[in-house]
Design an enzyme around this catalytic site. Structure first.
Site, short mmCIF file in Angstrom:
data_model
loop_
_atom_site.label_atom_id
_atom_site.label_comp_id
_atom_site.label_asym_id
_atom_site.label_seq_id
_atom_site.Cartn_x
_atom_site.Cartn_y
_atom_site.Cartn_z
N ASP A 125 109.27 26.65 -37.97
CA ASP A 125 107.88 27.03 -37.72
C ASP A 125 107.25 25.93 -36.88
O ASP A 125 107.39 24.74 -37.19
CB ASP A 125 107.15 27.17 -39.06
N VAL A 126 106.55 26.31 -35.80
CA VAL A 126 105.96 25.29 -34.93
C VAL A 126 104.87 24.49 -35.63
O VAL A 126 104.44 23.45 -35.11
CB VAL A 126 105.40 25.90 -33.63
N TYR A 153 92.21 35.50 -32.15
CA TYR A 153 93.19 35.27 -31.08
C TYR A 153 92.52 34.62 -29.87
O TYR A 153 93.09 33.72 -29.24
CB TYR A 153 93.83 36.60 -30.69
N LYS A 156 93.43 31.02 -28.23
CA LYS A 156 93.88 30.84 -26.85
C LYS A 156 92.92 30.00 -26.03
O LYS A 156 93.36 29.28 -25.12
CB LYS A 156 94.11 32.22 -26.21
N THR A 216 105.10 43.97 -25.68
CA THR A 216 105.90 43.27 -26.68
C THR A 216 105.50 43.77 -28.07
O THR A 216 104.46 44.42 -28.24
CB THR A 216 105.69 41.74 -26.61
#
Length: 300
Positions: free
Chosen positions: A68-69, A160, A164, A196
């Site tokens: 996991d980042v 989101y 971003k 995606t």
């Protein structure tokens, strides 16, 4: 500075978010270049499936590293193991991200924070471990997959957009802080709608899941933009036909933009055929059944 592919030495590339979508498509195209590719995402099952595709594409070597980042120790271990095995690290493509639909007041605090943390703090975690390697080598290229929503906002996707916008600010800081090392490049790729699975995998408190707003790029097309930055480094690359127009409307005609954005979003970017009750989607854990390179929509 372009990444040299000299002396017959294949590139060593690490891709986060490699189990699905843009990350997976990019890993396959790196495989087509004969790179040594390290695949990073949370779930081993989907990474192994992606690894088979990357090997079939022609990669010199493929390594699967579930991580996991947001896990500082795990990311550090992956980077250290990559350098120990291959002697260097040339390219890092950071594409890991999760998404949630719903008004800010409706999305639970834990979900909202995880979406933001994955983008913002996950990017910082990757940079903390990758950039010192690049500095020792005096070379390396970090590509951060951002979004059109790093430039504009929209209701229902507030978490989101915040994620971003924050990631874009961080990426710009990284560009400024690496100016002292000409061999290091940091590129930002900003896709618009992309076909995606992230939309159907998303958490939702909006009564439905989402869909990519048209015209939706294929993940392979965005991956080509990502790899183009390795050949000719650029600071910011758009990957969406309407990105400049939408960004201009947001900046120059904010009142008009605000009137139009919600009805257009509900018509073009929510999946009316996929109603759902509140769901955490894949925000907290990998969902291997939903991972793939492409989603279920048409793309260009």
């Amino acid at each position: 500075m372009p990444i040299p592919e000299d002396s017959g030495r294949p590139l060593t590339a690490l891709v986060t978010g490699a189990s699905s979508g843009i990350g997976r498509a990019t890993a396959v195209q790196l495989g087509e270049r004969g790179a040594r590719v390290v695949l990073v995402a949370r779930g081993r099952e989907s990474l192994e499936a992606a690894a088979d595709e990357v090997r079939a594409a022609g990669a010199t070597a493929v390594t699967v590293c579930p991580a996991d980042v947001l896990d500082e120790d795990a990311v550090g271990a992956v980077v250290a193991a990559t350098v120990a095995e291959h002697g260097r690290l040339d390219v890092v493509v950071h594409a890991a991200q999760v998404m949630a639909y719903g008004r800010i007041e409706d999305v639970p605090k834990e979900v909202y924070e995880r979406v933001v943390d994955t983008s913002l703090h996950g990017t910082a975690t990757v940079a903390r471990h990758v950039l010192p390697v690049f500095r020792r080598q005096h070379a390396g290229h970090l590509v951060i997959v951002n979004s059109l929503l790093g430039n504009v906002t929209t209701p229902v996707l507030g978490s989101y957009a915040v994620a971003k916008w924050g990631q874009l600010a961080l990426a710009r800081v990284l560009q400024q802080e690496t100016r002292d090392e000409p061999g290091i490049s940091v590129s930002i790729v900003q896709p618009g709608g992309v076909n995606t699975p992230i939309y159907s995998q998303a958490a939702s408190w909006a009564g439905t899941t989402g869909r990519p707003p048209p015209p939706a790029y294929s993940p392979q097309r965005v991956a080509r933009r990502v790899l183009a930055t390795l050949d000719s480094p650029r600071r910011v690359v758009q990957a969406g036909l309407l990105n400049p127009l939408i960004t201009a409307g947001f900046r120059l005609l904010p009142g008009v933009y605000d009137v139009l954005v919600e009805p257009l979003l509900r018509r073009l970017a929510l999946a009316a055929d996929a109603p759902t009750g509140p769901t955490e989607g894949n925000v907290f854990r990998s969902n291997p059944d939903g991972n793939a390179t492409e989603g279920r929509w048409r793309s260009i």
